[in-house]
Design an enzyme around this catalytic site. Sequence first.
Site: not given
Ligand code: GLA
Length: 393
Positions: A37, A46, A133, A136, A181
């Site tokens: 994503r 989140d 980021g 995965s 995620d």
């Molecule tokens: C990572 C975490 C998510 C979120 C992002 C930042 O991807 O897994 O839960 O906190 O960072 O938005």
Amino acid sequence: VPFHLNPDLSDLAAEATRGLQDHFSAKSDFTAAAPGRVNLIGEHIDYCGGLVLPLAIHRYVVICATLNGSSQARIHSATTKETATIDLSSPVEVGEIPWANYLRGVLRGFQNRGHHLPGFDAFIVSSIPHGAGLSSSAALTCALATLLEGLLDTVLPTREKAKLCQQAEHDFAQVPCGIMDPFTCAYAQADHLIYIDCQTEEIERIPFGDPELTFLIANTMVRHQLSDGAYASRRREAEEGLRLLGKNQWQDVTRSEVEERWEELGDPINRRALHIVNEIFRTTLAVSAIHRNSIESLSSLMSASHHSLSDLFEVSCSELDLMVQLARNIGPAGGVLGSRMTGGGFGGSTVTLCEIDKLPDIAASLSRDYKKATGITPQLFASRPAQGAQLIR
Ligand code: GLA
């Protein structure tokens, strides 16, 4: 090539099927795919019960499997070329091979729900760059959860499946991630953004299917050491901020409340708090901008979000700032409609909203200028909003 094409999902599935055959001499009975994503806006909120607006991308973890008649799961990763062997006859615990712990957590989640797990052989392939980021790890857990639904001939409610995956990451990989995620991975729909209220855990799918627009994802190819510890410390600072403000949830905190208590909150909690309340508000504005089809407002919200993450929340880095600046230099005349860092930060990727016909030029220019400034060749690919985790067969 200025940017990488997304490998076809059916090619990945074929690769996984071949892998299962070559590695375990087994024919595949079930194949599950789960996407990575990017987050359009609503970053690092989140876990504050904020509002986020991610989308799934056309990059996947694909697992194919067959029952093996034993009480063991034997799971091979094409990426690391390692096989994890996991005993399923008793409650699964943390074990060797770091990536396998994400899987162990999912297996345990099913056991905790009373499922008896049969032995199986599985082969995993992935087109989601690791450490970029792009989530995965949620794709890995969601792909296995989806595969197990197939193997067990059961369907978990989507929310429960996503929460099981989050729990797996918390308990078995010690990553205190939020719900964004796994929720994106489980709920995503093609040509839609996923608007998640992380306080109530309600989701709304927002159509985003304009054929003239696409998202360009630029992996800076850097991952700074501090990412894990700093993620956990941002979470703690956010909790502390909420406590000092005397509120139960961040969505009830206003910007003026943060400003009135600036000194009392102290640095850096006051800056973290300001990011959180503004970012929640920006996400609501982004949703209404999309409803009004106002790409210009969306673009400035993306810029503001990036600056806030860089200056107030301090989760960006020089490479991400550079990539965003290079995109902004191209600007709307060159087809760039907005750009920001995406995901956990400290490296990883940016997301840039682009006009599709200008994409090759934008990608070529970002790639060239980023390499010139850093000596690093970035990885670039485009995606429109993709479908969430699914059983292919
Ligand atoms: C990572 C975490 C998510 C979120 C992002 C930042 O991807 O897994 O839960 O906190 O960072 O938005």
